[in-house]
Design a protein around this motif. Sequence first.
Motif, PDB file in Angstrom:
ATOM      1  N   PRO A 142       0.806  -1.230   0.000  1.00 34.41           N
ATOM      2  CA  PRO A 142       0.000   0.000   0.000  1.00 34.41           C
ATOM      3  C   PRO A 142       0.837   1.276   0.000  1.00 34.41           C
ATOM      4  O   PRO A 142       0.520   2.238  -0.701  1.00 34.41           O
ATOM      5  CB  PRO A 142      -0.823  -0.135   1.292  1.00 34.41           C
ATOM      6  CG  PRO A 142      -0.943  -1.607   1.507  1.00 34.41           C
ATOM      7  CD  PRO A 142       0.347  -2.190   1.031  1.00 34.41           C
ATOM      8  N   GLY A 143       1.900   1.295   0.787  1.00 32.24           N
ATOM      9  CA  GLY A 143       2.747   2.481   0.819  1.00 32.24           C
ATOM     10  C   GLY A 143       3.409   2.757  -0.522  1.00 32.24           C
ATOM     11  O   GLY A 143       3.522   3.916  -0.949  1.00 32.24           O
ATOM     12  N   GLU A 144       3.832   1.706  -1.183  1.00 33.37           N
ATOM     13  CA  GLU A 144       4.457   1.868  -2.494  1.00 33.37           C
ATOM     14  C   GLU A 144       3.445   2.340  -3.532  1.00 33.37           C
ATOM     15  O   GLU A 144       3.764   3.169  -4.388  1.00 33.37           O
ATOM     16  CB  GLU A 144       5.081   0.543  -2.934  1.00 33.37           C
ATOM     17  CG  GLU A 144       6.257   0.107  -2.071  1.00 33.37           C
ATOM     18  CD  GLU A 144       6.766  -1.262  -2.462  1.00 33.37           C
ATOM     19  OE1 GLU A 144       5.935  -2.100  -2.868  1.00 33.37           O
ATOM     20  OE2 GLU A 144       7.991  -1.499  -2.367  1.00 33.37           O
ATOM     21  N   LEU A 145       2.204   1.837  -3.419  1.00 26.57           N
ATOM     22  CA  LEU A 145       1.158   2.265  -4.347  1.00 26.57           C
ATOM     23  C   LEU A 145       0.860   3.750  -4.161  1.00 26.57           C
ATOM     24  O   LEU A 145       0.663   4.481  -5.146  1.00 26.57           O
ATOM     25  CB  LEU A 145      -0.112   1.437  -4.142  1.00 26.57           C
ATOM     26  CG  LEU A 145      -0.016  -0.047  -4.506  1.00 26.57           C
ATOM     27  CD1 LEU A 145      -1.337  -0.754  -4.207  1.00 26.57           C
ATOM     28  CD2 LEU A 145       0.336  -0.220  -5.985  1.00 26.57           C
ATOM     29  N   ARG A 146       0.824   4.190  -2.909  1.00 26.90           N
ATOM     30  CA  ARG A 146       0.589   5.620  -2.653  1.00 26.90           C
ATOM     31  C   ARG A 146       1.730   6.472  -3.213  1.00 26.90           C
ATOM     32  O   ARG A 146       1.514   7.557  -3.743  1.00 26.90           O
ATOM     33  CB  ARG A 146       0.409   5.873  -1.153  1.00 26.90           C
ATOM     34  CG  ARG A 146      -0.944   5.425  -0.607  1.00 26.90           C
ATOM     35  CD  ARG A 146      -1.170   5.963   0.803  1.00 26.90           C
ATOM     36  NE  ARG A 146      -0.200   5.434   1.756  1.00 26.90           N
ATOM     37  CZ  ARG A 146      -0.359   4.295   2.426  1.00 26.90           C
ATOM     38  NH1 ARG A 146      -1.463   3.571   2.243  1.00 26.90           N
ATOM     39  NH2 ARG A 146       0.562   3.887   3.279  1.00 26.90           N
ATOM     40  N   GLY A 147       2.940   5.951  -3.117  1.00 24.88           N
ATOM     41  CA  GLY A 147       4.078   6.676  -3.661  1.00 24.88           C
ATOM     42  C   GLY A 147       4.028   6.787  -5.171  1.00 24.88           C
ATOM     43  O   GLY A 147       4.530   7.754  -5.753  1.00 24.88           O
ATOM     44  N   LEU A 148       3.406   5.806  -5.813  1.00 26.60           N
ATOM     45  CA  LEU A 148       3.272   5.847  -7.263  1.00 26.60           C
ATOM     46  C   LEU A 148       2.194   6.822  -7.716  1.00 26.60           C
ATOM     47  O   LEU A 148       2.375   7.550  -8.701  1.00 26.60           O
ATOM     48  CB  LEU A 148       2.936   4.441  -7.792  1.00 26.60           C
ATOM     49  CG  LEU A 148       4.054   3.394  -7.811  1.00 26.60           C
ATOM     50  CD1 LEU A 148       3.471   2.023  -8.135  1.00 26.60           C
ATOM     51  CD2 LEU A 148       5.109   3.761  -8.846  1.00 26.60           C
ATOM     52  N   THR A 149       1.073   6.824  -7.003  1.00 29.49           N
ATOM     53  CA  THR A 149      -0.125   7.499  -7.517  1.00 29.49           C
ATOM     54  C   THR A 149      -0.414   8.865  -6.895  1.00 29.49           C
ATOM     55  O   THR A 149      -1.228   9.617  -7.431  1.00 29.49           O
ATOM     56  CB  THR A 149      -1.356   6.592  -7.297  1.00 29.49           C
ATOM     57  OG1 THR A 149      -1.503   6.332  -5.889  1.00 29.49           O
ATOM     58  CG2 THR A 149      -1.193   5.279  -8.035  1.00 29.49           C
ATOM     59  N   ARG A 150       0.208   9.223  -5.797  1.00 23.32           N
ATOM     60  CA  ARG A 150      -0.109  10.502  -5.142  1.00 23.32           C
ATOM     61  C   ARG A 150       0.348  11.668  -6.021  1.00 23.32           C
ATOM     62  O   ARG A 150       1.205  11.493  -6.897  1.00 23.32           O
ATOM     63  CB  ARG A 150       0.569  10.568  -3.785  1.00 23.32           C
ATOM     64  CG  ARG A 150       2.081  10.557  -3.850  1.00 23.32           C
ATOM     65  CD  ARG A 150       2.728  10.646  -2.491  1.00 23.32           C
ATOM     66  NE  ARG A 150       4.164  10.491  -2.553  1.00 23.32           N
ATOM     67  CZ  ARG A 150       5.014  11.444  -2.925  1.00 23.32           C
ATOM     68  NH1 ARG A 150       4.553  12.646  -3.265  1.00 23.32           N
ATOM     69  NH2 ARG A 150       6.311  11.223  -2.953  1.00 23.32           N
ATOM     70  N   PRO A 151      -0.193  12.875  -5.782  1.00 22.27           N
ATOM     71  CA  PRO A 151       0.301  14.060  -6.486  1.00 22.27           C
ATOM     72  C   PRO A 151       1.796  14.238  -6.257  1.00 22.27           C
ATOM     73  O   PRO A 151       2.277  14.179  -5.125  1.00 22.27           O
ATOM     74  CB  PRO A 151      -0.503  15.204  -5.856  1.00 22.27           C
ATOM     75  CG  PRO A 151      -1.773  14.546  -5.392  1.00 22.27           C
ATOM     76  CD  PRO A 151      -1.356  13.181  -4.925  1.00 22.27           C
ATOM     77  N   GLY A 152       2.536  14.411  -7.325  1.00 19.51           N
ATOM     78  CA  GLY A 152       3.988  14.496  -7.218  1.00 19.51           C
ATOM     79  C   GLY A 152       4.647  13.154  -7.043  1.00 19.51           C
ATOM     80  O   GLY A 152       5.847  13.075  -6.739  1.00 19.51           O
ATOM     81  N   GLY A 153       3.869  12.065  -7.227  1.00 20.44           N
ATOM     82  CA  GLY A 153       4.415  10.719  -7.083  1.00 20.44           C
ATOM     83  C   GLY A 153       5.237  10.297  -8.295  1.00 20.44           C
ATOM     84  O   GLY A 153       5.495  11.080  -9.212  1.00 20.44           O
ATOM     85  N   GLU A 154       5.625   9.030  -8.281  1.00 22.89           N
ATOM     86  CA  GLU A 154       6.555   8.540  -9.299  1.00 22.89           C
ATOM     87  C   GLU A 154       5.971   8.580 -10.712  1.00 22.89           C
ATOM     88  O   GLU A 154       6.710   8.777 -11.682  1.00 22.89           O
ATOM     89  CB  GLU A 154       6.992   7.114  -8.946  1.00 22.89           C
ATOM     90  CG  GLU A 154       7.852   7.048  -7.682  1.00 22.89           C
ATOM     91  CD  GLU A 154       8.294   5.638  -7.366  1.00 22.89           C
ATOM     92  OE1 GLU A 154       8.498   4.855  -8.322  1.00 22.89           O
ATOM     93  OE2 GLU A 154       8.419   5.302  -6.181  1.00 22.89           O
ATOM     94  N   TYR A 155       4.664   8.372 -10.853  1.00 24.42           N
ATOM     95  CA  TYR A 155       4.074   8.432 -12.191  1.00 24.42           C
ATOM     96  C   TYR A 155       4.215   9.831 -12.788  1.00 24.42           C
ATOM     97  O   TYR A 155       4.364   9.982 -14.006  1.00 24.42           O
ATOM     98  CB  TYR A 155       2.598   8.037 -12.144  1.00 24.42           C
ATOM     99  CG  TYR A 155       2.364   6.551 -12.323  1.00 24.42           C
ATOM    100  CD1 TYR A 155       2.844   5.888 -13.442  1.00 24.42           C
ATOM    101  CD2 TYR A 155       1.676   5.809 -11.369  1.00 24.42           C
ATOM    102  CE1 TYR A 155       2.645   4.526 -13.601  1.00 24.42           C
ATOM    103  CE2 TYR A 155       1.468   4.449 -11.517  1.00 24.42           C
ATOM    104  CZ  TYR A 155       1.953   3.810 -12.641  1.00 24.42           C
ATOM    105  OH  TYR A 155       1.762   2.455 -12.788  1.00 24.42           O
TER     106      TYR A 155
END
Length: 335
Positions: A134-147
């Motif tokens: 879950p933490g990694e998914l949030r890091g991908l999708t949050r504003p300013g995240g990896e995507y």
Amino acid sequence: MDLDVFVSTHRAEWDRLEALLRRRRGLTGAEADELVALYQRTATHLSVIQSSAPDPQLTGRLSRLVARARSTVTGARSASWRDVTHFLTHGFPAAVHRTRHWWVPTALVSTVVAALLGWWIGTHPDVQASIAAPGELRGLTRPGGEYETYYSSHNAAAFAAQVWTNNAQAAALCLVLGIFLGLPVLLVLFTNMLNLGVGIGLMSSAGRLDTFLGLVLPHGLLELTAVFVAAGTGLRLGWTLIDPGHRSRRTALAEEGRAALGMAIGLALVLFVSGAIEGFVTPSGLPTWARISIGVLAELAFLGYVFILGGRAAGAGDTGDLESDGRSETVPTAA
């Protein structure tokens, strides 16, 4: 056959051919005719010696002599700017247009597969959990995240070059692996659609699908079209191995293989454009509508290039294969 007698009988002809080849640029008309006749006779002599009394030293000399004479008689054709222009305005767009019945369905089916994968991942939390914590998914999708930072985390020029190289390799793989009945092409294509589907699913589950599409569409339209063209062409090449049509299998594979090689060069140019868009436009500060508009215009330009310019060239008989003076003669086959 008595080799010594044969050599003494024809040595004067071989010496004369060699002498004519040494001063081929100053030959008279009669001497040029003599050179052609001696070339044909020497080629026959070489065939006789190879089949009846092979002698390595003599065979080597006559082979070199025949090769030099063939080059002189037929002429060596070198590439020119005319070839480059013809390739860009006729050969490449005609080849892409001719394979449209393969890559257009490939594009449609692949898009549907990516959309279904995105829906499945986006609506099933357990599938998302299998992708990352879950933490990694949030890091991908949050504003300013990896995507989002993926497109702006590197120097634009270096990033564009890297993207271009990776995509050109994927397109080349699709074209080359088509010879294996097209099966590896399906794997390459599915891998690309799976990666796209994961991005769609994860970002949609976070309520940020619009952001994701705003990042992908500017370069993705042209990039994916190039991949679909490569995949469709690879599948067509694989099918040619199964059903060569009215041509012999060797002739069909040679023709389609040469056209596929030309398409690899052309698609590298297309992917260069999409890589430049991904490196400079996607991470730019332009509004989303402006970035997407640039991607749409690039896509429409390519489709117009293929269906208008390529359609005309294909209608005039261009297939994307080498011109007749640049390929070997083929043996007629019955329909």
